[in-house]
Enzyme design. Structure first.
Site, PDB file in Angstrom:
ATOM      1  N   SER A 111     -65.947  26.261-102.441  1.00 28.50           N
ATOM      2  CA  SER A 111     -67.397  26.276-102.204  1.00 28.50           C
ATOM      3  C   SER A 111     -67.903  27.688-102.035  1.00 28.50           C
ATOM      4  CB  SER A 111     -67.749  25.570-100.902  1.00 28.50           C
ATOM      5  OG  SER A 111     -67.258  24.297-100.855  1.00 28.50           O
ATOM      6  N   HIS A 129     -67.051  22.909-109.182  1.00 28.74           N
ATOM      7  CA  HIS A 129     -67.510  22.667-107.812  1.00 28.74           C
ATOM      8  C   HIS A 129     -68.199  21.308-107.709  1.00 28.74           C
ATOM      9  CE1 HIS A 129     -70.194  23.785-104.189  1.00 28.74           C
ATOM     10  NE2 HIS A 129     -69.004  23.419-103.769  1.00 28.74           N
ATOM     11  N   GLU A 132     -71.150  21.980-110.300  1.00 35.25           N
ATOM     12  CA  GLU A 132     -71.408  23.370-110.690  1.00 35.25           C
ATOM     13  C   GLU A 132     -70.165  23.863-111.439  1.00 35.25           C
ATOM     14  OE1 GLU A 132     -74.473  25.085-107.296  1.00 35.25           O
ATOM     15  OE2 GLU A 132     -72.343  25.219-106.863  1.00 35.25           O
ATOM     16  N   ASN A 182     -75.789  26.552-102.696  1.00 35.76           N
ATOM     17  CA  ASN A 182     -75.642  27.151-101.371  1.00 35.76           C
ATOM     18  C   ASN A 182     -76.464  28.430-101.240  1.00 35.76           C
ATOM     19  OD1 ASN A 182     -74.136  25.331 -99.920  1.00 35.76           O
ATOM     20  ND2 ASN A 182     -72.194  26.060-100.767  1.00 35.76           N
TER      21      ASN A 182
HETATM   22  N1  LIG Z   1     -66.160  19.082 -97.813  1.00 39.21           N
HETATM   23  C1  LIG Z   1     -67.121  19.395 -98.662  1.00 39.21           C
HETATM   24  O1  LIG Z   1     -68.279  18.960 -98.526  1.00 39.21           O
HETATM   25  C2  LIG Z   1     -66.804  20.261 -99.860  1.00 39.21           C
HETATM   26  C3  LIG Z   1     -67.674  20.232-100.960  1.00 39.21           C
HETATM   27  C4  LIG Z   1     -67.353  20.987-102.092  1.00 39.21           C
HETATM   28  C5  LIG Z   1     -66.221  21.768-102.106  1.00 39.21           C
HETATM   29  N2  LIG Z   1     -65.390  21.800-101.019  1.00 39.21           N
HETATM   30  C6  LIG Z   1     -64.178  22.617-101.102  1.00 39.21           C
HETATM   31  O2  LIG Z   1     -63.101  21.733-101.394  1.00 39.21           O
HETATM   32  C7  LIG Z   1     -61.898  22.260-100.783  1.00 39.21           C
HETATM   33  C8  LIG Z   1     -61.306  21.206 -99.875  1.00 39.21           C
HETATM   34  O3  LIG Z   1     -62.257  20.888 -98.897  1.00 39.21           O
HETATM   35  P1  LIG Z   1     -62.136  19.542 -98.025  1.00 39.21           P
HETATM   36  O4  LIG Z   1     -63.430  19.377 -97.354  1.00 39.21           O
HETATM   37  O5  LIG Z   1     -61.562  18.456 -98.844  1.00 39.21           O
HETATM   38  O6  LIG Z   1     -61.043  20.005 -96.940  1.00 39.21           O
HETATM   39  P2  LIG Z   1     -60.055  19.067 -96.107  1.00 39.21           P
HETATM   40  O7  LIG Z   1     -59.646  19.879 -94.940  1.00 39.21           O
HETATM   41  O8  LIG Z   1     -60.614  17.711 -95.905  1.00 39.21           O
HETATM   42  O9  LIG Z   1     -58.797  18.910 -97.101  1.00 39.21           O
HETATM   43  C9  LIG Z   1     -57.978  19.980 -97.479  1.00 39.21           C
HETATM   44  C10 LIG Z   1     -56.597  19.395 -97.744  1.00 39.21           C
HETATM   45  O10 LIG Z   1     -55.814  20.440 -98.321  1.00 39.21           O
HETATM   46  C11 LIG Z   1     -54.518  20.344 -97.767  1.00 39.21           C
HETATM   47  N3  LIG Z   1     -53.875  21.649 -97.912  1.00 39.21           N
HETATM   48  C12 LIG Z   1     -54.090  22.773 -97.189  1.00 39.21           C
HETATM   49  N4  LIG Z   1     -53.293  23.772 -97.660  1.00 39.21           N
HETATM   50  C13 LIG Z   1     -52.586  23.258 -98.692  1.00 39.21           C
HETATM   51  C14 LIG Z   1     -51.613  23.782 -99.574  1.00 39.21           C
HETATM   52  N5  LIG Z   1     -51.194  25.039 -99.485  1.00 39.21           N
HETATM   53  N6  LIG Z   1     -51.110  22.966-100.534  1.00 39.21           N
HETATM   54  C15 LIG Z   1     -51.527  21.685-100.635  1.00 39.21           C
HETATM   55  N7  LIG Z   1     -52.445  21.125 -99.818  1.00 39.21           N
HETATM   56  C16 LIG Z   1     -52.975  21.903 -98.864  1.00 39.21           C
HETATM   57  C17 LIG Z   1     -54.712  19.903 -96.335  1.00 39.21           C
HETATM   58  O11 LIG Z   1     -53.541  19.295 -95.814  1.00 39.21           O
HETATM   59  C18 LIG Z   1     -55.881  18.921 -96.482  1.00 39.21           C
HETATM   60  O12 LIG Z   1     -55.409  17.596 -96.678  1.00 39.21           O
HETATM   61  C19 LIG Z   1     -62.291  23.556-100.089  1.00 39.21           C
HETATM   62  O13 LIG Z   1     -62.065  24.629-100.961  1.00 39.21           O
HETATM   63  C20 LIG Z   1     -63.786  23.354 -99.856  1.00 39.21           C
HETATM   64  O14 LIG Z   1     -64.482  24.573 -99.760  1.00 39.21           O
HETATM   65  C21 LIG Z   1     -65.653  21.056 -99.894  1.00 39.21           C
END
Ligand SMILES: NC(=O)c1ccc[n+]([C@@H]2O[C@H](COP(=O)([O-])OP(=O)(O)OC[C@H]3O[C@@H](n4cnc5c(N)ncnc54)[C@H](O)[C@@H]3O)[C@@H](O)[C@H]2O)c1
Length: 363
Positions: A117, A138, A150, A189
């Site tokens: 993000s 994204h 995106e 954003n």
């Molecule tokens: N939550 C949102 O609204 C949103 C929206 C768009 C993009 N994102 C992006 O998506 C990504 C994930 O966000 P999220 O909200 O799902 O986070 P989250 O914390 O719910 O999930 C992340 C997952 O990644 C795993 N993880 C961490 N390090 C790891 C590694 N080295 N190898 C494999 N797995 C690993 C964790 O165990 C966890 O299950 C981030 O980059 C975030 O910026 C989030």
């Protein structure tokens, strides 16, 4: 052709993207380094698919097929053979760079995309032997509901890779891609930032937060006012994005984090999820203003609703214009992104067109 998809990270986004891909007919492998996340994935997918069946979006047979097409994997190496890897692990540059370095060898021919993000796709993919195969994809939360994607181009992304993934998002997932240059905050954003920041400046000049929210909603161009929206997003999540953008854009004055939000986050008034933010909540219902917020703000503003909306919409339009001028994205894509991400009936350039037309008609 993209048919075998792999996802790294089985958290909120990874699970949501996996469900979207599976219910769109793709076979999906998912790896997570945290065993509990992987273990709970089938159950979380099942709940998401059951909800889609209840809403009439899928038949029971389609949901069964989708559930069966997702394979949790205990090792990153198991993702070999994928056509497309979508990385949705922790939002940490080092974590993502390490994963990309390993994926470079495990999936030498795949497209390697990140769902970051706020980080630079260019930096995440810098260590790859061929960074031209690494765009950003994204998705928005929740991916099965949100139509917007995106699509991030770095200076190195190859047009073939970009257009291949674009077509897959459009026709394979039936989402709406927008074309974005790899810049801080991408479209949504960044362009939405003044909504949260200008509204706090107005509150610091004495405008009541309820007046600001009502002034915005009253125009019929936004479904939620800025303060109620920050409460929904989470004041902490929203502030973290402001801070990342403020730093990565070189600390422009207009993106300065505002102290009322910083103080509320310090106090744990994080919004709806905490039962208190700008407003107070009980059983998910708003019950009034949060006195902790009121204590941080002066009273006695004299601005009219029209003046409030003019300041907020003006700041948003000018950010949209700045992003367009800097080549972040075109007018149509900026409008599409804001409409789909924010559920606005029009995008900021359409507001501009509307006011220009109204002025012309008035002449
Ligand atoms: N939550 C949102 O609204 C949103 C929206 C768009 C993009 N994102 C992006 O998506 C990504 C994930 O966000 P999220 O909200 O799902 O986070 P989250 O914390 O719910 O999930 C992340 C997952 O990644 C795993 N993880 C961490 N390090 C790891 C590694 N080295 N190898 C494999 N797995 C690993 C964790 O165990 C966890 O299950 C981030 O980059 C975030 O910026 C989030």
């Amino acid at each position: 052709m993209i048919s075998r998809v792999a996802i790294v990270g089985a958290g909120t986004m990874g699970a949501g993207i996996a469900q979207l891909c599976a219910q769109s007919g793709f076979s999906v492998k998912v790896f997570d380094s945290f065993p509990a996340a992987l273990k709970s994935l089938p159950q979380r997918l099942r709940s998401g698919l059951d909800a889609a069946v209840l809403k009439g979006k899928l038949t029971t047979a389609q949901a069964e097929r989708a559930a069966a097409s997702v394979s949790p994997c205990a090792a990153l190496e198991d993702l070999g053979g994928a056509d497309l890897v979508i990385e949705a692990a922790a939002e940490d540059l080092k974590v993502k760079q390490d994963l990309f370095a390993r994926l470079d060898a495990i999936c030498p021919d795949a497209i390697l995309a990140t769902n970051t993000s706020s980080l630079s796709v260019t930096e995440i993919s810098a260590g790859l032997k061929s960074p031209e195969r690494a765009p950003g994809i994204h998705f928005f939360h929740p991916p099965v509901v949100m139509k917007l994607v995106e699509m991030i181009r770095t200076a190195k992304t190859s047009p073939e890779v970009f257009h291949g993934v674009w077509d897959w998002v459009l026709t394979g997932l039936r989402r709406t891609p927008v074309d974005v240059k790899d810049t801080p905050g991408f479209i949504v954003n960044r362009v939405m930032r003044p909504y949260y920041l200008e509204s706090q400046r107005l509150a610091l000049e004495g405008a009541a937060i309820t007046t600001v929210d009502e002034a915005c909603r009253g125009v019929g161009l936004v479904p939620m006012g800025p303060f109620e929206l920050m409460d929904l997003i989470g004041l902490d999540v929203n502030l973290a994005i402001t801070k990342v953008l403020y730093e990565s854009l070189g600390r422009p004055e207009r993106f300065t984090p505002q102290f009322p939000q910083e103080r509320l986050v310090e106090k744990g008034a994080l919004g709806r999820k905490a039962g208190r933010g700008w407003y107070l909540y009980e059983a998910a219902q708003r019950t009034g203003e949060n006195p902790e917020a009121a204590d941080l703000l002066p009273r006695g503003g004299v601005l009219t609703s029209a003046e409030i909306w003019s300041r907020i919409s003006g700041a948003l339009k000018s950010e949209a214009e700045l992003a367009r001028a800097e080549g972040v994205a075109g007018r149509a894509d900026i409008d599409t992104a804001i409409k789909l991400a924010m559920n606005f009936p029009q995008g900021p350039f359409e507001w501009q067109d509307r006011s220009a037309n109204t002025a012309k008609q008035g002449r």
